[in-house]
Design an enzyme around this catalytic site. Structure first.
Site, short mmCIF file in Angstrom:
data_model
loop_
_atom_site.label_atom_id
_atom_site.label_comp_id
_atom_site.label_asym_id
_atom_site.label_seq_id
_atom_site.Cartn_x
_atom_site.Cartn_y
_atom_site.Cartn_z
N LYS A 82 36.95 49.55 37.83
CA LYS A 82 38.01 48.54 37.99
C LYS A 82 37.54 47.14 37.60
O LYS A 82 38.32 46.30 37.17
CB LYS A 82 38.59 48.57 39.40
CG LYS A 82 37.67 48.17 40.55
CD LYS A 82 37.65 46.68 40.84
CE LYS A 82 36.56 46.31 41.82
NZ LYS A 82 36.42 44.87 42.06
N THR A 107 42.04 43.58 42.06
CA THR A 107 41.16 42.83 41.16
C THR A 107 41.88 42.42 39.88
O THR A 107 41.48 41.46 39.23
CB THR A 107 39.89 43.66 40.88
OG1 THR A 107 39.49 44.31 42.07
CG2 THR A 107 38.76 42.80 40.41
O1 LIG Z 1 35.43 43.95 44.51
C1 LIG Z 1 36.07 42.98 44.86
C2 LIG Z 1 37.30 43.11 45.64
O2 LIG Z 1 37.53 44.40 46.08
C3 LIG Z 1 35.63 41.64 44.46
O3 LIG Z 1 36.01 41.45 43.15
P1 LIG Z 1 35.22 40.46 42.21
O4 LIG Z 1 33.78 40.91 42.20
O5 LIG Z 1 35.89 40.57 40.90
O6 LIG Z 1 35.35 39.08 42.81
#
Ligand SMILES: O=C(CO)COP(=O)(O)O
Ligand SMILES: NC(=O)C1=CN([C@@H]2O[C@H](COP(=O)(O)OP(=O)(O)OC[C@H]3O[C@@H](n4cnc5c(N)ncnc54)[C@H](OP(=O)(O)O)[C@@H]3O)[C@@H](O)[C@H]2O)C=CC1
Length: 329
Positions: A192, A249
């Site tokens: 993701k 995300t």
């Molecule tokens: O994994 C995350 C939310 O579930 C955090 O996302 P980021 O690392 O893109 O900030």
């Protein structure tokens, strides 16, 4: 009845490690939080805050801070919360301090470059005496630290271990579902992040909400194909750690991966803040693994090509839109 895991170690005092330490403390556990920088750890112990990674959040009183991995030796379970590419090195250093069989829950979202190993496979090699587990799902550190409602999945090969850990860490605001589909949970989190960079590019180029939704749906088709090829269960991929985290995300600049894509889409180059964006580190290995198994991942491939400088944004979007018409499923 006393909790099966009453003392929790957290290895990594970044945003997520600090938030998880507070969550474990909120669940009633004694917590030892380890950070690599002795000076920063001492300052955190004095101020009871982590201004570098999680400003504005007060550390719970039941958290003890240490810069020595030996402080983890009495822990009933350990959360490993360093970036994916640092996990092997840190797990290796941690190994001699743990009692045999201690659950080590990796909380990183990525795939190791060079070896193409998932996070629990890295753990099994670097910390062979431990019981590997994985925690993943839609959960921003700031939300968890603020006590906002959050739900994630914790998986271990032994469902009883996963359930025990979920019970030890859970509270009314931090809900953990247990699972024994370790591979499914670790694939969702890794994939993701790469797809979120594409979603950020769509946002940065102002391609519209319809394009954003299409990106999530077609990105999810890629995540599903990859997951199934590597042994994940469908119900895991459609659950919190797969679809749930993909939606989160891909939806907000609060995500560092989305923010990196946003910056690329606006022609502002690679993220100027220098914050961790795991998708940028996972893209190439994800795409190589997909190709080796004959899994088609055009969006992930486009992200990888942009990050590697082999394609500009317009070319990447053009080639995605020019793909031959095909059946949806
Ligand atoms: O994994 C995350 C939310 O579930 C955090 O996302 P980021 O690392 O893109 O900030
Ligand atoms: N932040 C979030 O909302 C969430 C993050 N995650 C995942 O958690 C993992 C960690 O992310 P996050 O905490 O946000 O990242 P941060 O950048 O906030 O913190 C990373 C931490 O790891 C430490 N670290 C980095 N390299 C090493 C190393 N080689 N040895 C020891 N320690 C090291 C850093 O130490 P130093 O401070 O000294 O640099 C820092 O404390 C990532 O895989 C991320 O995808 C998962 C869910 C939510």
């Amino acid at each position: 009845m006393p909790a099966r895991f009453s003392t929790i170690g957290v290895v990594g005092a970044g945003a997520w490690g600090t938030a998880l330490a507070n969550a474990a403390a909120r669940a009633g556990r004694e917590v030892v939080l380890w950070g690599r920088d002795a000076e920063a750890v001492e300052a955190m112990a004095r101020s009871r805050t982590n201004p570098a990674h999680l400003p504005g959040v007060r550390l719970a009183d039941s958290i003890t801070l240490s810069a020595s991995l030996a402080a983890l030796s009495g822990c009933d379970a350990v959360l490993l919360v360093v970036p994916a590419q640092a996990s092997r090195e840190v797990a290796h250093a941690l190994a001699p301090h743990l009692a045999a069989g201690t659950p080590v829950v990796t909380c990183a979202k990525g795939i190791e470059r060079g070896t193409s190993l998932f996070m629990t496979q890295v753990l099994a090699e670097a910390c062979p005496g431990a019981t590997p587990a994985i925690l993943s799902g839609p959960s921003f550190a700031a939300d968890v630290a603020a006590g906002l409602p959050t739900a994630v999945t914790l998986a271990a090969r032994d469902l009883g271990v996963a359930e025990g850990l979920a019970t030890a860490l859970g509270s009314s605001s931090f809900r953990l579902y247990h699972s024994d589909d370790v591979r499914g949970v670790e694939i969702g989190g890794a994939a993701k992040n790469v797809l979120a960079i594409a979603a950020g590019i769509v946002g940065g180029r102002q391609l519209g909400a319809s394009a954003g939704a299409a990106l999530i749906a077609r990105g999810f088709a890629e995540l599903m194909r990859f997951g199934k090829a590597f042994g994940a269960r469908t119900e895991t991929l459609t659950g919190l750690s797969g679809l749930g985290d993909l939606i989160l995300t891909c939806s907000t600049a609060q995500s560092r991966n989305y923010a990196l894509g946003l910056s690329l889409g606006r022609n502002e180059g690679l993220h100027p803040t220098g914050k961790l964006a795991e998708g940028a580190l996972t893209a190439a290995v994800l795409v190589a693994m997909a190709q080796a198994r004959g899994v088609d991942m055009p969006i992930a491939r486009a992200v990888e090509a942009v990050l590697a400088g082999r394609s500009d944004i317009e070319q990447a979007i053009g080639s995605l839109l020019a793909r031959p018409q095909k059946a949806e499923a």
